[in-house]
Every structure is written in structure tokens, then in C-alpha cells.
Design an enzyme around this catalytic site. Structure first.
Site, mmCIF file in Angstrom:
data_model
loop_
_atom_site.group_PDB
_atom_site.id
_atom_site.type_symbol
_atom_site.label_atom_id
_atom_site.label_comp_id
_atom_site.label_asym_id
_atom_site.label_seq_id
_atom_site.Cartn_x
_atom_site.Cartn_y
_atom_site.Cartn_z
ATOM 1 N N ASP A 142 49.342 37.326 33.854
ATOM 2 C CA ASP A 142 47.730 37.488 33.653
ATOM 3 C C ASP A 142 46.849 37.627 35.582
ATOM 4 O OD1 ASP A 142 45.181 36.088 33.562
ATOM 5 O OD2 ASP A 142 45.307 34.054 32.410
ATOM 6 N N VAL A 143 46.665 38.640 35.606
ATOM 7 C CA VAL A 143 46.619 38.715 36.566
ATOM 8 C C VAL A 143 44.544 38.706 36.237
ATOM 9 C CG1 VAL A 143 48.140 39.302 38.212
ATOM 10 C CG2 VAL A 143 46.874 40.512 36.576
ATOM 11 N N GLU A 144 43.850 38.111 37.913
ATOM 12 C CA GLU A 144 42.858 38.164 37.481
ATOM 13 C C GLU A 144 41.499 37.149 39.463
ATOM 14 O OE1 GLU A 144 40.570 35.198 34.307
ATOM 15 O OE2 GLU A 144 42.320 35.280 33.447
ATOM 16 N N TRP A 145 40.510 37.321 39.246
ATOM 17 C CA TRP A 145 40.499 36.308 40.058
ATOM 18 C C TRP A 145 39.935 35.436 39.729
ATOM 19 C CZ3 TRP A 145 42.175 38.468 43.847
ATOM 20 C CH2 TRP A 145 42.038 39.479 44.604
#
Length: 260
Positions: A142-145
């Protein structure tokens, strides 16, 4: 790892036969909504209910889940939060995956990436806490700002972002024998991922518009379309996702994903 790539090849070939504009337009019969949505959106003719395979993603915030009811409601898969950063384990992870497994819901763990820890630190933590038997789908990055974080608001340059997540995914794939799925949000994808990682399956968040409008030229396998669904057996609001294809292609995908 050669066996893994061979196993995935048939599914990749089937999915790559679609163009970027038609990737998610696999023929499906129109079906009524599987789940109530407290804040439904108008997605137009390409609404998510065209896709027959629906699933959930959960973390400790879902509380006491009655997995038998979840299964009976028509949920076909579950993404379950496992770890975060280099030192956080979701307190419900081991309970959830075992319960999902017991009722026969295909499931996969996911890791929430922190850009204030190294890729190796986070891979070590994931491997330490997530046993191989806890997944019958590929693990998820899970990659998000994370603008709400109280400890990590770092936003590295795109090249750094890509090299870090690639390092993490390489470690995970080498250990588990399954190529990770990438989960991402619209802004993070726009800032870092457009044009990259074409040989990975993507799970995309798009709760106000169809992914073809929010993810330019990105083929996706899973679409998170709401966070306000009502699923029997889960208290409160729940995220709902759809798989790109038919029931038949779902079974093929799942079988290929489980070969290593």
C-alpha cells in the site's frame, strides 16, 4: 522465481490482450448492487456493479467481524492489513486471516509503507510478522501519501519513491514466491507511478470516478470504489473492491496467483 513468472504468464497474457481503454470492460452481465452504500456515487454506465467479483479490505478498525456472515453476503476476497512501517503490526491481523481462511474467503495481507523507514527495515518487519500460510493471494504493498500521519510527512522525489518500493517488493517476492500487488491512490499514482511497474498487478482507489478517468493508461486488477459500504457481519462502514473480470477469469487468476 521462474516458476512464479510462468504461472502468472497465462493470466498476464489474457489481461494484456485488452487495450488500456478497455482493460476493465470484460463482458459481464448487468447485476444489481451486492451491497448497500451509504454514500453511493454515479459512475455512469461503467459502474462497479457490472463486475461480479466483490471483496473487502479490513484492518483492526473494523472490530469484531462475523466472517461467516461476510462469506454468506457474497464477499469473494479480503485484503487484510498486516503491518505498517518498520514496527507496527495490526492487532487483528492474525485473527482476521485465520477466520477468513476458516470460512473459505481468499485473502492477502497488506503492508502500509512509510517513507521514514528504509525498504529493508520494512521488508524485514513484514517477513517477521506475516507467515507464508497467511496468504492465498499475493501480498499487497500500500503506497500513498499519508497527510494525516503524526510521525512521517516525508515525500521523497519520484525516483527515490520508485527505487524504495521496488526494493521492498523484490524482497517480498523473493521470500514469499509471489509478485506483490500494488495498491495506490490517485494523487500518489500521478506523482510517482505513471508509466512504471507495468508488470505488476494494480489495485487502485477511485471513489468518485471510473479508474479510466483517474488513472491514465493504467491497467488494473482491483478497483476500490467505496469506503461507505454496508457488509453483513462487519460493524460500521467498509471498503468494497471489485476484480476486473468475470467469475471464470477470477478463478483462473486466483489459481495462477497461488502457484509459486
Amino acid at each position: 522465481m521462474r516458476r512464479l513468472l510462468v504461472a502468472f504468464l497465462p493470466v498476464v497474457m489474457v489481461l494484456s490482450g485488452c487495450t488500456s481503454s478497455s482493460y476493465d470492460l470484460i463482458e459481464t452481465a448487468a447485476i444489481p448492487p451486492k451491497f448497500e452504500d451509504k454514500d453511493p456515487q454515479d459512475f455512469g454506465p461503467k459502474h462497479p456493479n457490472r463486475h461480479p467479483v466483490h471483496g473487502i479490505d479490513v484492518s483492526k478498525w473494523q472490530g469484531d467481524i462475523e466472517w461467516e456472515k461476510v462469506k454468506a453476503s457474497g464477499v469473494s476476497f479480503a485484503f487484510i492489513k498486516a503491518t505498517e512501517g518498520k514496527d507496527r503490526l495490526d492487532t487483528r491481523f492474525h485473527e482476521y486471516w485465520r477466520r477468513a481462511n476458516a470460512v473459505g474467503i481468499p485473502h492477502a495481507p497488506y503492508h502500509f509503507y512509510y517513507f521514514c523507514s528504509t525498504a529493508d527495515e520494512q521488508a524485514d518487519w513484514f517477513i517477521q510478522n506475516v507467515p507464508k500460510v497467511s496468504m492465498d493471494m499475493p501480498p499487497v504493498l500500500d503506497v500513498e501519501w499519508n497527510g494525516e500521519s503524526k510521525t512521517c510527512l516525508t515525500r521523497p522525489a519520484p525516483d527515490t519513491v520508485r527505487s524504495e518500493i521496488k526494493r521492498f517488493m523484490d524482497r517480498i517476492e523473493a521470500y514469499y514466491g509471489k509478485r506483490p500487488i500494488i495498491y495506490t491512490s490517485v494523487d500518489f499514482h500521478r506523482d510517482n507511478l505513471v508509466g512504471y511497474f507495468g508488470d505488476y498487478h494494480f489495485w487502485v482507489r477511485s471513489v468518485a470516478a471510473h479508474p479510466e478517468k483517474t488513472y491514465a493508461d493504467r491497467r488494473w486488477a482491483f478497483w476500490q470504489y467505496t469506503s461507505t459500504a454496508v457488509v453483513p457481519g462487519i460493524p460500521g462502514n467498509t471498503d468494497i473492491n471489485v476484480f476486473v473480470g468475470t467469475q471464470k477469469s477470477w478463478k483462473k487468476w486466483l489459481a495462477s496467483a497461488n502457484k509459486s
